[in-house]
Scaffold this active site. Sequence first.
Site, short mmCIF file in Angstrom:
data_model
loop_
_atom_site.label_atom_id
_atom_site.label_comp_id
_atom_site.label_asym_id
_atom_site.label_seq_id
_atom_site.Cartn_x
_atom_site.Cartn_y
_atom_site.Cartn_z
N GLN A 127 0.82 -1.02 0.55
CA GLN A 127 -0.16 -0.02 0.11
C GLN A 127 1.16 1.82 0.06
O GLN A 127 1.27 1.47 0.96
CB GLN A 127 -1.04 -0.01 1.37
N GLU A 249 -11.82 -2.90 5.60
CA GLU A 249 -11.27 -4.11 5.30
C GLU A 249 -11.80 -4.13 6.70
O GLU A 249 -10.92 -3.67 7.63
CB GLU A 249 -9.83 -3.99 5.67
#
Length: 399
Positions: A127, A249
Amino acid sequence: MRLEPTPELEAFRGKVRAFVAEHAPGVKAHAGVRAPEPELMPAIRAWTARLYAAGLLGIDWPAEYGGRPDAHPLEPSVVAEEIARARTWAPVGAASPASAALVEFGSDAQRARFLPRIRSGDDVWCQLFSEPEAGSDLASLRTRARREGEGGDAVFVVDGQKVWTTNGQHADMGYLLARTDAEAPKHKGITAFALDMRSPGVEVRPLRELTGTTDFNEVFLDGVRIPAANVIGRVDDGWRVAMSSLARERSGVAARGVELFAALEDLVRLAEEVPAGGRPALDDAATRQEIGGLAARVQVNAALIALAQSRMLHGTEGPADALLGKIFFSELNHDLADFGLRLQGTDGLLTEGDPAVLAAGWWQDAHLYSRAFTIAGGANEVLRTQIAERGLGMPREPR
């Protein structure tokens, strides 16, 4: 709020527990969200592929990519809990938020290209969000992407720097945010990209941390060319893509509850082993009182997780729910590790690798790493301000 599990979820949990016991790639040596040593990566990639093939990951993906639309929405949390209970490796990297972005905002071609390679373990993602001047205030990011060309030959040329990139040294792909309109308001003009980490101009520099390990990295982007076809969603709409993918998430939160219960068990075991005044430390009333206080907080953490799950199932989530849970967990996690060190007295000064250190130095490592949880995902001080402003409706701080 209902705290008891359904029979269907318990049956699923039994299936997951048996699968993890049979296929997991060994016990993790360190606490927290850590990057494995390079020699472990083949086994973790194979483990990831098995989890997807068994239908235990990608549960909420479209059916054509292996998802199960009829699955209970808490099944991903059960999988995360059972992996944590076995103290083994969860799939490393940022495939979860990246796949969420691809499923919701990606093109058919992007889903067909990237999702199967995530399932097979061929692609580990990282990420690429945080920057040296844009951590808790992510919308301040300065990495720039300028468009060159039109049509099928169009590319975005990216320059900038990212930091705190977990597993960047292992990643094949990056889920990148970059600013494409410098004149747009702060939360606008940002675009999400799928970046091939092998592209010319990408340099990954591992950061050696307080723990002595390398989990995070700096990533430098110097004239990196990304095909326009790798834009996830629409140009300049990357903030919405990122926030939606992060909000989806939730399974990792459930795993944190299991990890705290495991740490509490370890703490009791440690108190039975270390001496205090010629007797086990657990015989001391003050020690038992402090452990009891920590145990109560572990139960509160579990209740907070259950409340968040209940609200998620009923669509009643509040803007402060995740922030409160993150703060409570990170500070309790630190206090557990801190007491584990204090129980050892002067032996707490020993480090991993010393032949006399208890529990192979797990408590020392956990204590050093525990500060990372108070910063990752937004520093707790910043999150408290967000709770005040978004959750309680208090006046905003002067800018």
